[in-house]
Design a protein around this motif. Structure first.
Motif, PDB file in Angstrom:
ATOM      1  N   LEU A  19       0.836  -1.210   0.000  1.00 21.91           N
ATOM      2  CA  LEU A  19       0.000   0.000   0.000  1.00 21.91           C
ATOM      3  C   LEU A  19       0.867   1.255   0.000  1.00 21.91           C
ATOM      4  O   LEU A  19       0.572   2.237  -0.695  1.00 21.91           O
ATOM      5  CB  LEU A  19      -0.939   0.000   1.214  1.00 21.91           C
ATOM      6  N   LYS A  20       1.931   1.225   0.788  1.00 25.21           N
ATOM      7  CA  LYS A  20       2.860   2.360   0.848  1.00 25.21           C
ATOM      8  C   LYS A  20       3.434   2.636  -0.555  1.00 25.21           C
ATOM      9  O   LYS A  20       3.528   3.789  -0.988  1.00 25.21           O
ATOM     10  CB  LYS A  20       3.991   2.003   1.829  1.00 25.21           C
ATOM     11  N   LEU A  21       3.821   1.560  -1.248  1.00 17.38           N
ATOM     12  CA  LEU A  21       4.382   1.696  -2.590  1.00 17.38           C
ATOM     13  C   LEU A  21       3.349   2.237  -3.581  1.00 17.38           C
ATOM     14  O   LEU A  21       3.637   3.134  -4.381  1.00 17.38           O
ATOM     15  CB  LEU A  21       4.900   0.318  -3.036  1.00 17.38           C
ATOM     16  N   LEU A  22       2.118   1.710  -3.521  1.00 15.59           N
ATOM     17  CA  LEU A  22       1.073   2.138  -4.458  1.00 15.59           C
ATOM     18  C   LEU A  22       0.619   3.574  -4.205  1.00 15.59           C
ATOM     19  O   LEU A  22       0.110   4.238  -5.108  1.00 15.59           O
ATOM     20  CB  LEU A  22      -0.134   1.196  -4.398  1.00 15.59           C
ATOM     21  N   ALA A  23       0.791   4.052  -2.963  1.00 14.56           N
ATOM     22  CA  ALA A  23       0.451   5.448  -2.665  1.00 14.56           C
ATOM     23  C   ALA A  23       1.479   6.365  -3.326  1.00 14.56           C
ATOM     24  O   ALA A  23       1.197   7.526  -3.621  1.00 14.56           O
ATOM     25  CB  ALA A  23       0.430   5.693  -1.161  1.00 14.56           C
ATOM     26  N   HIS A  24       2.669   5.810  -3.551  1.00 13.90           N
ATOM     27  CA  HIS A  24       3.750   6.559  -4.181  1.00 13.90           C
ATOM     28  C   HIS A  24       3.554   6.602  -5.695  1.00 13.90           C
ATOM     29  O   HIS A  24       3.672   7.645  -6.323  1.00 13.90           O
ATOM     30  CB  HIS A  24       5.069   5.867  -3.816  1.00 13.90           C
ATOM     31  N   LYS A  25       3.222   5.465  -6.279  1.00 17.09           N
ATOM     32  CA  LYS A  25       2.902   5.413  -7.718  1.00 17.09           C
ATOM     33  C   LYS A  25       2.218   4.094  -8.053  1.00 17.09           C
ATOM     34  O   LYS A  25       2.452   3.081  -7.394  1.00 17.09           O
ATOM     35  CB  LYS A  25       4.168   5.562  -8.556  1.00 17.09           C
ATOM     36  N   PRO A  26       1.367   4.083  -9.094  1.00 18.74           N
ATOM     37  CA  PRO A  26       0.754   2.826  -9.544  1.00 18.74           C
ATOM     38  C   PRO A  26       1.845   1.855 -10.013  1.00 18.74           C
ATOM     39  O   PRO A  26       2.823   2.294 -10.608  1.00 18.74           O
ATOM     40  CB  PRO A  26      -0.125   3.274 -10.710  1.00 18.74           C
ATOM     41  N   CYS A  27       1.711   0.572  -9.718  1.00 21.50           N
ATOM     42  CA  CYS A  27       2.761  -0.421 -10.032  1.00 21.50           C
ATOM     43  C   CYS A  27       2.167  -1.687 -10.615  1.00 21.50           C
ATOM     44  O   CYS A  27       0.995  -1.986 -10.423  1.00 21.50           O
ATOM     45  CB  CYS A  27       3.498  -0.830  -8.757  1.00 21.50           C
ATOM     46  N   TYR A  28       3.026  -2.462 -11.326  1.00 20.16           N
ATOM     47  CA  TYR A  28       2.607  -3.788 -11.783  1.00 20.16           C
ATOM     48  C   TYR A  28       3.292  -4.849 -10.918  1.00 20.16           C
ATOM     49  O   TYR A  28       4.212  -4.541 -10.156  1.00 20.16           O
ATOM     50  CB  TYR A  28       2.891  -3.983 -13.279  1.00 20.16           C
ATOM     51  N   VAL A  29       2.840  -6.105 -11.061  1.00 19.32           N
ATOM     52  CA  VAL A  29       3.234  -7.161 -10.121  1.00 19.32           C
ATOM     53  C   VAL A  29       4.751  -7.315  -9.979  1.00 19.32           C
ATOM     54  O   VAL A  29       5.281  -7.362  -8.859  1.00 19.32           O
ATOM     55  CB  VAL A  29       2.586  -8.518 -10.507  1.00 19.32           C
ATOM     56  N   THR A  30       5.481  -7.386 -11.132  1.00 21.09           N
ATOM     57  CA  THR A  30       6.926  -7.614 -11.073  1.00 21.09           C
ATOM     58  C   THR A  30       7.635  -6.508 -10.293  1.00 21.09           C
ATOM     59  O   THR A  30       8.545  -6.768  -9.507  1.00 21.09           O
ATOM     60  CB  THR A  30       7.521  -7.687 -12.500  1.00 21.09           C
ATOM     61  N   GLU A  31       7.222  -5.263 -10.558  1.00 19.75           N
ATOM     62  CA  GLU A  31       7.780  -4.111  -9.834  1.00 19.75           C
ATOM     63  C   GLU A  31       7.607  -4.274  -8.322  1.00 19.75           C
ATOM     64  O   GLU A  31       8.538  -4.073  -7.544  1.00 19.75           O
ATOM     65  CB  GLU A  31       7.004  -2.841 -10.216  1.00 19.75           C
ATOM     66  N   ILE A  32       6.386  -4.611  -7.902  1.00 24.06           N
ATOM     67  CA  ILE A  32       6.102  -4.764  -6.471  1.00 24.06           C
ATOM     68  C   ILE A  32       6.949  -5.883  -5.897  1.00 24.06           C
ATOM     69  O   ILE A  32       7.569  -5.744  -4.844  1.00 24.06           O
ATOM     70  CB  ILE A  32       4.599  -5.065  -6.240  1.00 24.06           C
ATOM     71  N   SER A  33       6.986  -7.000  -6.613  1.00 25.27           N
ATOM     72  CA  SER A  33       7.740  -8.170  -6.170  1.00 25.27           C
ATOM     73  C   SER A  33       9.213  -7.817  -5.948  1.00 25.27           C
ATOM     74  O   SER A  33       9.806  -8.177  -4.923  1.00 25.27           O
ATOM     75  CB  SER A  33       7.581  -9.276  -7.207  1.00 25.27           C
ATOM     76  N   GLU A  34       9.813  -7.093  -6.913  1.00 26.62           N
ATOM     77  CA  GLU A  34      11.221  -6.715  -6.775  1.00 26.62           C
ATOM     78  C   GLU A  34      11.418  -5.723  -5.635  1.00 26.62           C
ATOM     79  O   GLU A  34      12.377  -5.806  -4.872  1.00 26.62           O
ATOM     80  CB  GLU A  34      11.743  -6.110  -8.090  1.00 26.62           C
ATOM     81  N   TYR A  35      10.482  -4.785  -5.522  1.00 29.15           N
ATOM     82  CA  TYR A  35      10.643  -3.730  -4.529  1.00 29.15           C
ATOM     83  C   TYR A  35      10.581  -4.273  -3.102  1.00 29.15           C
ATOM     84  O   TYR A  35      11.379  -3.891  -2.254  1.00 29.15           O
ATOM     85  CB  TYR A  35       9.566  -2.659  -4.735  1.00 29.15           C
ATOM     86  N   ILE A  36       9.609  -5.163  -2.857  1.00 29.03           N
ATOM     87  CA  ILE A  36       9.475  -5.627  -1.472  1.00 29.03           C
ATOM     88  C   ILE A  36      10.151  -6.972  -1.228  1.00 29.03           C
ATOM     89  O   ILE A  36      10.148  -7.482  -0.095  1.00 29.03           O
ATOM     90  CB  ILE A  36       8.002  -5.651  -0.983  1.00 29.03           C
ATOM     91  N   GLY A  37      10.737  -7.575  -2.290  1.00 26.11           N
ATOM     92  CA  GLY A  37      11.481  -8.816  -2.109  1.00 26.11           C
ATOM     93  C   GLY A  37      10.624 -10.000  -1.708  1.00 26.11           C
ATOM     94  O   GLY A  37      10.995 -10.809  -0.848  1.00 26.11           O
ATOM     95  N   VAL A  38       9.455 -10.100  -2.344  1.00 31.71           N
ATOM     96  CA  VAL A  38       8.523 -11.197  -2.081  1.00 31.71           C
ATOM     97  C   VAL A  38       8.153 -11.808  -3.431  1.00 31.71           C
ATOM     98  O   VAL A  38       8.071 -11.083  -4.427  1.00 31.71           O
ATOM     99  CB  VAL A  38       7.281 -10.643  -1.331  1.00 31.71           C
ATOM    100  N   SER A  39       7.953 -13.104  -3.485  1.00 33.68           N
ATOM    101  CA  SER A  39       7.686 -13.770  -4.768  1.00 33.68           C
ATOM    102  C   SER A  39       6.439 -13.202  -5.449  1.00 33.68           C
ATOM    103  O   SER A  39       5.489 -12.785  -4.766  1.00 33.68           O
ATOM    104  CB  SER A  39       7.480 -15.265  -4.551  1.00 33.68           C
ATOM    105  N   PRO A  40       6.435 -13.179  -6.810  1.00 30.60           N
ATOM    106  CA  PRO A  40       5.255 -12.681  -7.532  1.00 30.60           C
ATOM    107  C   PRO A  40       3.976 -13.416  -7.104  1.00 30.60           C
ATOM    108  O   PRO A  40       2.922 -12.790  -6.989  1.00 30.60           O
ATOM    109  CB  PRO A  40       5.588 -12.992  -8.994  1.00 30.60           C
ATOM    110  N   LYS A  41       4.090 -14.704  -6.838  1.00 28.11           N
ATOM    111  CA  LYS A  41       2.908 -15.478  -6.437  1.00 28.11           C
ATOM    112  C   LYS A  41       2.305 -14.926  -5.136  1.00 28.11           C
ATOM    113  O   LYS A  41       1.095 -14.743  -5.023  1.00 28.11           O
ATOM    114  CB  LYS A  41       3.318 -16.942  -6.243  1.00 28.11           C
TER     115      LYS A  41
END
Lengths: 215, 215
Positions: A19-41
């Motif tokens: 949520l913190k990341l999405l408040a900063h900018k809209p993101c797609y799954v791979t971006e979120i996964s890389e940013y928070i270090g959690v698997s795409p699944k």
């Protein structure tokens, strides 16, 4: 969405980071996964829960990439005190929502700017200061509420004061019949009835056509 | 205790039920276990977590029975909007805490009663109405903040407006140097520097001795 559902969702650190990341900018799954270090699944699983709750939504761009963003305004308040554990969540409605007149509160809302960038920046600053002042005022009110409940409680023996303080709180919030008060404070109706009569003798409450009210 | 720790604790429904019960009256383990229908072992585990966080404490009575109760005042706010995911927790301090003067807000605090039961009940009612009004005002401010950020955002192409809105928000909260702003909005310092110069050209911000401020 109720407060309980919201607290269950926000009880997870990775969902908060998304949520913190999405408040900063809209993101797609791979971006979120890389940013928070959690698997795409796992990210997809969190996004699904947030989307089901209506907290986020998605749109697909020209390259068929799916972007997630925060869907709406929401506000959650939790109050903890020796006399209260209360949660409240509310949607701040749309921008046309008029500030209603308040009995005990007045706010300098300022002029709405003509809409140029400079005016908007000033208005943003003004609103953030107002938000901070409101938070401060809420802390002050909560401290005083606890103090008043303490003083009511200490006026009675055996901890009965809690019951009277809760009844007065319920009446103050417009809960004014014996069955409704009994549900609110989770006590048998006979005990509520008896306590109300005691409060009536002390000229704290009085009977109305429909129920009871504070004098 | 920070907001993250508090949200982790409150993310559990049984811990919320325990707090709700203790706000009603101090309880011992068996009582809690019977009331919420969870094994004493699990209850002890939840109580330990709540006690470690300083949310509850215990005292032992004459019959050597250990009673748990809520230890202190605490307030948690979570704000979710397309531009913000913010959590804030604060301790409402002690009852002597004076309401500071506010620039944009005035409150009718009422007279403190002489301390008889009737006056205390009236004061409790007054404070609860004030609390409701403050919540309403917070919702109104949040809706307007989102509106202003939307209008700033739509004045720029490619979503750059979000960056400008975040910078202005940071400055409004007293974060006024390039390194601090870069940390706050998680952007490289060069981008922050460039954006501030753009804002300076538009006469929205100006350089001070120590950093930057809104004009």
């Amino acid at each position: 969405m109720d407060s309980a559902e919201l607290l269950n969702l926000l009880g997870n650190a990775n969902r908060r980071r998304i949520l913190k990341l999405l408040a900063h900018k809209p993101c797609y799954v791979t971006e979120i996964s890389e940013y928070i270090g959690v698997s795409p699944k796992a990210v997809i699983d969190h996004l699904q829960k947030l989307e089901d709750a209506g907290l986020i939504d998605s749109r697909t761009d020209d390259q068929r990439r799916k972007y997630f963003s925060i869907a709406r305004n929401l506000r959650l308040e939790v109050r903890v005190s020796p006399y209260e554990f209360g949660t409240k969540s509310a949607y701040p409605a749309n921008p046309e929502f008029e500030m209603p007149s308040c009995r005990h509160l007045s706010i300098d809302v300022g002029e709405e700017g003509a809409g140029n960038f400079h005016d908007l920046a000033r208005e943003l600053e003004h609103l953030q200061q107002l938000e901070n002042e409101l938070s401060l005022a809420q802390r002050w009110v909560q401290a005083r509420l606890t103090d008043v409940r303490d003083r009511i409680d200490s006026g009675f023996e055996n901890g009965d004061g809690r019951l009277y303080a809760e009844l007065v709180s319920g009446l103050a919030n417009g809960i004014d019949t014996v069955p409704a008060l009994a549900r609110e404070i989770e006590a048998p109706p006979e005990i509520v009835e008896e306590a109300l009569h005691r409060l009536e003798d002390d000229e704290v409450v009085e009977r109305t056509d429909d129920g009871w009210e504070i004098v």
